[in-house]
Design an enzyme around this catalytic site. Structure first.
Site, PDB file in Angstrom:
ATOM      1  N   LYS A  13     -25.423   6.983  11.696  1.00 17.11           N
ATOM      2  CA  LYS A  13     -25.692   8.376  12.110  1.00 17.11           C
ATOM      3  C   LYS A  13     -24.407   9.150  12.351  1.00 17.11           C
ATOM      4  O   LYS A  13     -24.296  10.306  11.960  1.00 17.11           O
ATOM      5  CB  LYS A  13     -26.496   8.385  13.415  1.00 17.11           C
ATOM      6  CG  LYS A  13     -27.968   8.501  13.218  1.00 17.11           C
ATOM      7  CD  LYS A  13     -28.659   8.728  14.548  1.00 17.11           C
ATOM      8  CE  LYS A  13     -28.291   7.670  15.512  1.00 17.11           C
ATOM      9  NZ  LYS A  13     -28.218   7.723  16.849  1.00 17.11           N
ATOM     10  N   ARG A  87     -34.822  10.881  22.462  1.00 20.95           N
ATOM     11  CA  ARG A  87     -34.969   9.445  22.309  1.00 20.95           C
ATOM     12  C   ARG A  87     -36.293   8.963  22.885  1.00 20.95           C
ATOM     13  O   ARG A  87     -36.622   7.787  22.758  1.00 20.95           O
ATOM     14  CB  ARG A  87     -33.830   8.738  23.030  1.00 20.95           C
ATOM     15  CG  ARG A  87     -32.786   8.149  22.080  1.00 20.95           C
ATOM     16  CD  ARG A  87     -31.741   7.547  22.954  1.00 20.95           C
ATOM     17  NE  ARG A  87     -30.900   6.564  22.368  1.00 20.95           N
ATOM     18  CZ  ARG A  87     -29.691   6.815  21.854  1.00 20.95           C
ATOM     19  NH1 ARG A  87     -29.262   8.028  21.720  1.00 20.95           N
ATOM     20  NH2 ARG A  87     -28.936   5.822  21.446  1.00 20.95           N
ATOM     21  N   ARG A 132     -16.028  -0.913  21.629  1.00 23.98           N
ATOM     22  CA  ARG A 132     -16.953  -0.149  22.467  1.00 23.98           C
ATOM     23  C   ARG A 132     -17.658  -1.111  23.408  1.00 23.98           C
ATOM     24  O   ARG A 132     -18.191  -2.132  22.973  1.00 23.98           O
ATOM     25  CB  ARG A 132     -17.999   0.545  21.564  1.00 23.98           C
ATOM     26  CG  ARG A 132     -18.023   2.050  21.745  1.00 23.98           C
ATOM     27  CD  ARG A 132     -18.980   2.683  20.786  1.00 23.98           C
ATOM     28  NE  ARG A 132     -20.362   2.639  21.261  1.00 23.98           N
ATOM     29  CZ  ARG A 132     -21.304   3.425  20.771  1.00 23.98           C
ATOM     30  NH1 ARG A 132     -21.026   4.290  19.818  1.00 23.98           N
ATOM     31  NH2 ARG A 132     -22.529   3.341  21.237  1.00 23.98           N
ATOM     32  N   ARG A 143     -30.363  -2.427  22.860  1.00 25.10           N
ATOM     33  CA  ARG A 143     -30.427  -1.079  22.288  1.00 25.10           C
ATOM     34  C   ARG A 143     -31.381  -1.026  21.099  1.00 25.10           C
ATOM     35  O   ARG A 143     -32.102  -0.052  20.903  1.00 25.10           O
ATOM     36  CB  ARG A 143     -29.026  -0.605  21.891  1.00 25.10           C
ATOM     37  CG  ARG A 143     -28.255  -0.076  23.105  1.00 25.10           C
ATOM     38  CD  ARG A 143     -26.761  -0.193  22.945  1.00 25.10           C
ATOM     39  NE  ARG A 143     -26.266   0.526  21.799  1.00 25.10           N
ATOM     40  CZ  ARG A 143     -25.228   0.109  21.055  1.00 25.10           C
ATOM     41  NH1 ARG A 143     -24.630  -1.017  21.311  1.00 25.10           N
ATOM     42  NH2 ARG A 143     -24.815   0.841  20.051  1.00 25.10           N
TER      43      ARG A 143
HETATM   44  P1  ADP Z   1     -26.088   4.323  19.677  1.00 22.94           P
HETATM   45  O1  ADP Z   1     -27.119   5.178  18.994  1.00 22.94           O
HETATM   46  O2  ADP Z   1     -25.148   3.662  18.723  1.00 22.94           O
HETATM   47  O3  ADP Z   1     -26.656   3.370  20.683  1.00 22.94           O
HETATM   48  P2  ADP Z   1     -25.256   6.613  21.326  1.00 22.94           P
HETATM   49  O4  ADP Z   1     -23.848   7.086  21.523  1.00 22.94           O
HETATM   50  O5  ADP Z   1     -26.201   7.563  20.700  1.00 22.94           O
HETATM   51  O6  ADP Z   1     -25.103   5.277  20.502  1.00 22.94           O
HETATM   52  O7  ADP Z   1     -25.878   6.183  22.739  1.00 22.94           O
HETATM   53  C1  ADP Z   1     -25.230   5.286  23.601  1.00 22.94           C
HETATM   54  C2  ADP Z   1     -26.051   5.103  24.877  1.00 22.94           C
HETATM   55  O8  ADP Z   1     -26.149   6.366  25.588  1.00 22.94           O
HETATM   56  C3  ADP Z   1     -27.508   4.674  24.693  1.00 22.94           C
HETATM   57  O9  ADP Z   1     -27.643   3.279  24.545  1.00 22.94           O
HETATM   58  C4  ADP Z   1     -28.151   5.192  25.998  1.00 22.94           C
HETATM   59  O10 ADP Z   1     -27.854   4.342  27.084  1.00 22.94           O
HETATM   60  C5  ADP Z   1     -27.422   6.505  26.229  1.00 22.94           C
HETATM   61  N1  ADP Z   1     -28.133   7.665  25.609  1.00 22.94           N
HETATM   62  C6  ADP Z   1     -27.686   8.413  24.554  1.00 22.94           C
HETATM   63  N2  ADP Z   1     -28.565   9.402  24.256  1.00 22.94           N
HETATM   64  C7  ADP Z   1     -29.607   9.271  25.128  1.00 22.94           C
HETATM   65  C8  ADP Z   1     -30.836   9.969  25.324  1.00 22.94           C
HETATM   66  N3  ADP Z   1     -31.197  11.014  24.537  1.00 22.94           N
HETATM   67  N4  ADP Z   1     -31.649   9.554  26.318  1.00 22.94           N
HETATM   68  C9  ADP Z   1     -31.315   8.523  27.100  1.00 22.94           C
HETATM   69  N5  ADP Z   1     -30.192   7.815  26.981  1.00 22.94           N
HETATM   70  C10 ADP Z   1     -29.326   8.167  26.003  1.00 22.94           C
END
Ligand code: ADP
Length: 192
Positions: A13, A87, A132, A143
């Site tokens: 993404k 999400r 990371r 995740r």
């Molecule tokens: P990835 O999709 O690779 O897990 P992201 O940077 O999108 O990476 O998200 C990292 C973390 O941030 C998620 O595992 C979650 O804990 C938190 N997070 C991100 N976006 C949201 C969201 N819309 N709602 C709740 N938690 C979120």
């Protein structure tokens, strides 16, 4: 145009969002980045880190507060790309309500698809390069589980609106982007 990009961790993404925001000249709203940006030393930052480092979702009210504030900024008035958001079904409904205030809506949902085995191997590879904190075997599986249980059902919500397009994420980055570009070109933004 307002686009929601849905895809499991490791689907690519980030790479595709960068290219798409450059092409459309719209802001890139990554809730992961926004949440990571809350300062670690603040009380809020410490709470957020607890969720992220455990591979769990941050609470909806907290995410919505950050997103709604960002949506008020002037650069978001003509559209934006939501990455990693919504999400949960609750977030999707709250986003629709927020956009409706200004007679706006989500125009397109991109569903980037990659099989689970491929995702795990990509994420472990990324962990060794980027260091990371949430890219370790345990958090990765948490995740992925969260994605397939909480986020994937969002697609049904958006399918009901007829705005979901599937993208094969196993192809090369250029081929993936070509699919995305043609979906975007076939989409007409609606207002009101
Ligand atoms: P990835 O999709 O690779 O897990 P992201 O940077 O999108 O990476 O998200 C990292 C973390 O941030 C998620 O595992 C979650 O804990 C938190 N997070 C991100 N976006 C949201 C969201 N819309 N709602 C709740 N938690 C979120």
């Amino acid at each position: 145009m307002r686009i929601v990009f849905i895809g499991p961790p490791g689907a690519g993404k980030g790479t595709q969002c960068k290219r798409l925001t450059q092409m459309l000249e719209i802001p890139h709203l990554s809730t992961g980045e926004m949440l990571r940006g809350t300062r670690k030393e603040s009380a809020l930052g410490r709470i957020v880190s607890g969720y992220i480092d455990g591979g769990r979702l941050a609470p909806d009210y907290l995410v919505m507060r950050i997103v709604n504030k960002r949506l008020l900024e002037s650069d978001c008035q003509c559209g934006c790309l939501f990455d990693g958001f919504p999400r949960t079904l609750n977030q999707a409904q709250m986003l629709d309500e927020q956009l409706a205030i200004k007679n706006n809506r989500v125009d397109l949902v991109l569903d980037l698809r990659v099989g689970q085995e491929e995702l795990v191997s990509r994420l472990l590879k990324r962990a060794s390069i980027e260091n990371r904190a949430d890219d370790n075997a345990e958090t990765i599986s948490a995740r992925l589980r969260v994605f397939f249980t909480q986020t994937a059902p969002l697609l049904d919500y958006y399918k009901g609106q007829g705005i979901v397009r599937h993208i094969d994420g196993t192809r090369s980055p250029d081929e993936v982007f070509a699919q995305i570009r043609s979906c975007v070109q076939a989409t007409k933004p609606k207002h009101g």
